[in-house]
Design a protein around this motif. Structure first.
Motif, PDB file in Angstrom:
ATOM      1  N   UNK A 240      41.568  21.266  62.528  1.00 45.84           N
ATOM      2  CA  UNK A 240      40.512  20.359  62.066  1.00 45.84           C
ATOM      3  C   UNK A 240      41.119  19.315  61.130  1.00 45.84           C
ATOM      4  N   UNK A 241      40.666  18.078  61.234  1.00 45.46           N
ATOM      5  CA  UNK A 241      41.269  16.989  60.481  1.00 45.46           C
ATOM      6  C   UNK A 241      41.127  17.185  58.983  1.00 45.46           C
ATOM      7  N   UNK A 242      42.143  16.706  58.262  1.00 52.06           N
ATOM      8  CA  UNK A 242      42.224  16.676  56.805  1.00 52.06           C
ATOM      9  C   UNK A 242      42.238  18.082  56.181  1.00 52.06           C
ATOM     10  N   UNK A 243      42.686  19.053  56.933  1.00 58.24           N
ATOM     11  CA  UNK A 243      42.835  20.405  56.412  1.00 58.24           C
ATOM     12  C   UNK A 243      44.021  20.458  55.451  1.00 58.24           C
ATOM     13  N   UNK A 244      43.798  20.967  54.229  1.00 55.75           N
ATOM     14  CA  UNK A 244      44.890  21.062  53.250  1.00 55.75           C
ATOM     15  C   UNK A 244      45.060  22.480  52.695  1.00 55.75           C
ATOM     16  N   UNK A 245      44.211  23.396  53.107  1.00 60.80           N
ATOM     17  CA  UNK A 245      44.357  24.792  52.716  1.00 60.80           C
ATOM     18  C   UNK A 245      43.538  25.660  53.646  1.00 60.80           C
ATOM     19  N   UNK A 246      44.132  26.764  54.113  1.00 58.94           N
ATOM     20  CA  UNK A 246      43.439  27.612  55.074  1.00 58.94           C
ATOM     21  C   UNK A 246      43.932  29.049  54.897  1.00 58.94           C
ATOM     22  N   UNK A 247      43.053  29.884  54.356  1.00 59.45           N
ATOM     23  CA  UNK A 247      43.412  31.256  54.042  1.00 59.45           C
ATOM     24  C   UNK A 247      42.557  32.196  54.886  1.00 59.45           C
ATOM     25  N   UNK A 248      43.169  32.803  55.898  1.00 64.83           N
ATOM     26  CA  UNK A 248      42.449  33.660  56.836  1.00 64.83           C
ATOM     27  C   UNK A 248      42.222  35.051  56.274  1.00 64.83           C
ATOM     28  N   UNK A 249      43.051  35.441  55.304  1.00 63.92           N
ATOM     29  CA  UNK A 249      42.940  36.755  54.662  1.00 63.92           C
ATOM     30  C   UNK A 249      43.058  37.886  55.678  1.00 63.92           C
ATOM     31  N   UNK A 250      44.017  37.710  56.569  1.00 65.02           N
ATOM     32  CA  UNK A 250      44.350  38.751  57.546  1.00 65.02           C
ATOM     33  C   UNK A 250      45.566  39.528  57.021  1.00 65.02           C
ATOM     34  N   UNK A 251      45.329  40.487  56.148  1.00 61.34           N
ATOM     35  CA  UNK A 251      46.374  41.347  55.583  1.00 61.34           C
ATOM     36  C   UNK A 251      47.244  40.672  54.526  1.00 61.34           C
ATOM     37  N   UNK A 252      46.972  39.410  54.196  1.00 63.88           N
ATOM     38  CA  UNK A 252      47.757  38.743  53.160  1.00 63.88           C
ATOM     39  C   UNK A 252      47.016  37.499  52.680  1.00 63.88           C
ATOM     40  N   UNK A 253      47.565  36.847  51.649  1.00 62.72           N
ATOM     41  CA  UNK A 253      46.967  35.637  51.101  1.00 62.72           C
ATOM     42  C   UNK A 253      47.661  34.377  51.557  1.00 62.72           C
ATOM     43  N   UNK A 254      48.284  34.417  52.734  1.00 65.27           N
ATOM     44  CA  UNK A 254      49.063  33.293  53.230  1.00 65.27           C
ATOM     45  C   UNK A 254      48.186  32.085  53.545  1.00 65.27           C
ATOM     46  N   UNK A 255      48.655  30.917  53.135  1.00 63.91           N
ATOM     47  CA  UNK A 255      48.008  29.651  53.487  1.00 63.91           C
ATOM     48  C   UNK A 255      48.502  29.227  54.861  1.00 63.91           C
ATOM     49  N   UNK A 256      47.587  29.159  55.830  1.00 58.18           N
ATOM     50  CA  UNK A 256      47.956  28.795  57.201  1.00 58.18           C
ATOM     51  C   UNK A 256      48.007  27.290  57.433  1.00 58.18           C
ATOM     52  N   UNK A 257      47.703  26.490  56.403  1.00 60.76           N
ATOM     53  CA  UNK A 257      47.884  25.050  56.536  1.00 60.76           C
ATOM     54  C   UNK A 257      49.358  24.720  56.325  1.00 60.76           C
ATOM     55  N   UNK A 258      49.699  23.449  56.409  1.00 62.81           N
ATOM     56  CA  UNK A 258      51.090  23.031  56.250  1.00 62.81           C
ATOM     57  C   UNK A 258      51.539  22.992  54.796  1.00 62.81           C
ATOM     58  N   UNK A 259      50.633  23.263  53.845  1.00 62.49           N
ATOM     59  CA  UNK A 259      50.976  23.130  52.422  1.00 62.49           C
ATOM     60  C   UNK A 259      51.534  24.386  51.781  1.00 62.49           C
ATOM     61  N   UNK A 260      51.324  25.554  52.421  1.00 65.87           N
ATOM     62  CA  UNK A 260      51.932  26.812  51.970  1.00 65.87           C
ATOM     63  C   UNK A 260      51.571  27.176  50.535  1.00 65.87           C
ATOM     64  N   UNK A 261      50.314  26.936  50.160  1.00 65.26           N
ATOM     65  CA  UNK A 261      49.831  27.370  48.850  1.00 65.26           C
ATOM     66  C   UNK A 261      49.224  28.764  48.976  1.00 65.26           C
ATOM     67  N   UNK A 262      50.103  29.765  48.988  1.00 59.20           N
ATOM     68  CA  UNK A 262      49.662  31.138  49.198  1.00 59.20           C
ATOM     69  C   UNK A 262      48.943  31.683  47.979  1.00 59.20           C
ATOM     70  N   UNK A 263      48.046  32.654  48.231  1.00 61.96           N
ATOM     71  CA  UNK A 263      47.414  33.407  47.153  1.00 61.96           C
ATOM     72  C   UNK A 263      48.187  34.696  46.909  1.00 61.96           C
ATOM     73  N   UNK A 264      48.358  35.030  45.635  1.00 53.30           N
ATOM     74  CA  UNK A 264      48.862  36.339  45.250  1.00 53.30           C
ATOM     75  C   UNK A 264      47.656  37.232  44.994  1.00 53.30           C
ATOM     76  N   UNK A 265      47.558  38.327  45.728  1.00 49.75           N
ATOM     77  CA  UNK A 265      46.407  39.225  45.671  1.00 49.75           C
ATOM     78  C   UNK A 265      46.710  40.371  44.715  1.00 49.75           C
ATOM     79  N   UNK A 266      45.791  40.607  43.769  1.00 50.16           N
ATOM     80  CA  UNK A 266      45.952  41.684  42.796  1.00 50.16           C
ATOM     81  C   UNK A 266      44.810  42.680  42.942  1.00 50.16           C
ATOM     82  N   UNK A 267      45.113  43.864  43.429  1.00 47.19           N
ATOM     83  CA  UNK A 267      44.153  44.950  43.475  1.00 47.19           C
ATOM     84  C   UNK A 267      43.227  44.951  44.674  1.00 47.19           C
TER      85      UNK A 267
END
Length: 276
Positions: A240-267
């Motif tokens: 989808x156009x102008x996507x800058x962050x995409x977190x599917x939350x499939x077993x991790x906090x990885x950003x699936x967009x091209x920017x790689x701003x991952x989430x660190x998950x605590x607990x």
């Protein structure tokens, strides 16, 4: 102009624009969500959590989209449900921050009754503040809902809209006191999902589940939001156009967009409960 670390989608913008309006995407395999216990679970950007949100979205019109489920979505009395993030800071001036804060019909403040709020007020003024009436939406405990917030830069102002399950809500108020509403260089005392910070410390945690979070540097149209909602079944947002962050939350906090701003998950724990 895109903010720090941003880029457009990988595919051609004109082709994507046509696809957005056509409903060309198909439903995809969504197997996990992320469950927060309301005691001490949270996630933060792995990069500086006090600046990443602002650098991604602050200079542009933007859209925030996510799916949320809570055991007590509309609380009684003066309590609220933080569906995404919240905060209060007083060091060096007042900062008020709320993304998807839901207040119930019996709140002690009449102006907050049946309100869902998106707000960022810094020491020098308000970047955006939208309070919408959620009384027309169906909010049921332990039921997935889709929330989207769009903020359009219109000259010196920002215009906000809140959507629940693909339908736009009526605004009770919508304003910004800082001309243009550019918050890209602002800082937060803290930022965590789904939590509240008081000054620089996390002071409260929401008991919610989250799934399929996406950020865009454009205020998506009503038809776009309806397409993202897709009658309650998430779609693949990767093209989808102008996507800058995409977190599917499939077993991790990885950003699936091209920017790689991952989430660190605590607990928090991954669950097989997903929107369907």
């Amino acid at each position: 102009m895109l903010g720090l670390g941003q880029s457009l989608s990988k595919t051609d913008a004109s082709a994507n624009a046509a696809a957005e309006g056509s409903g060309a995407r198909v439903s995809f395999s969504n197997t996990k969500s992320l469950s927060f216990d309301g005691v001490n679970d949270f996630m933060q950007f792995s990069s500086d959590p006090t600046t990443t949100f602002q650098s991604l979205l602050g200079a542009a019109s933007f859209t925030i989209s996510y799916w949320v489920k809570a055991p007590d979505i509309v609380k009684t009395g003066s309590s609220n449900t933080v569906t995404f993030a919240n905060g209060v800071g007083t060091s060096g001036g007042v900062t008020l921050f709320g993304l998807g804060v839901i207040y119930g019909p019996g709140h002690s403040s009449a102006s907050l009754r049946d309100v869902i709020e998106f707000k960022f007020q810094g020491p020098s003024g308000t970047f955006f503040s939208t309070q919408a009436d959620h009384s027309s939406a169906t909010l049921s405990d332990d039921t997935w809902i889709h929330i989207a917030y769009t903020s359009t830069i219109d000259g010196t102002s920002r215009d906000g809209k809140v959507y629940i399950n693909g339908s736009v809500l009526t605004n009770n108020s919508d304003s910004n006191s800082i001309s243009g509403g550019d918050f890209s260089s602002a800082s937060l005392p803290a930022f965590a999902i789904p939590a509240t910070f008081f000054n620089g410390a996390l002071s409260a945690f929401a008991e919610v589940s989250l799934d399929e979070i996406s950020f865009y540097t454009a205020a998506k149209s009503a038809s776009d939001i309806a397409d993202i909602y897709n009658s309650g079944v998430p779609k693949d947002e990767s093209d989808r156009t102008r996507l800058v962050g995409y977190w599917r939350l499939e077993d991790n906090g990885t950003d699936s967009s091209s920017n790689s701003n991952d989430f660190a998950v605590t607990g928090a724990t991954f669950s097989t409960s997903v929107p369907t």
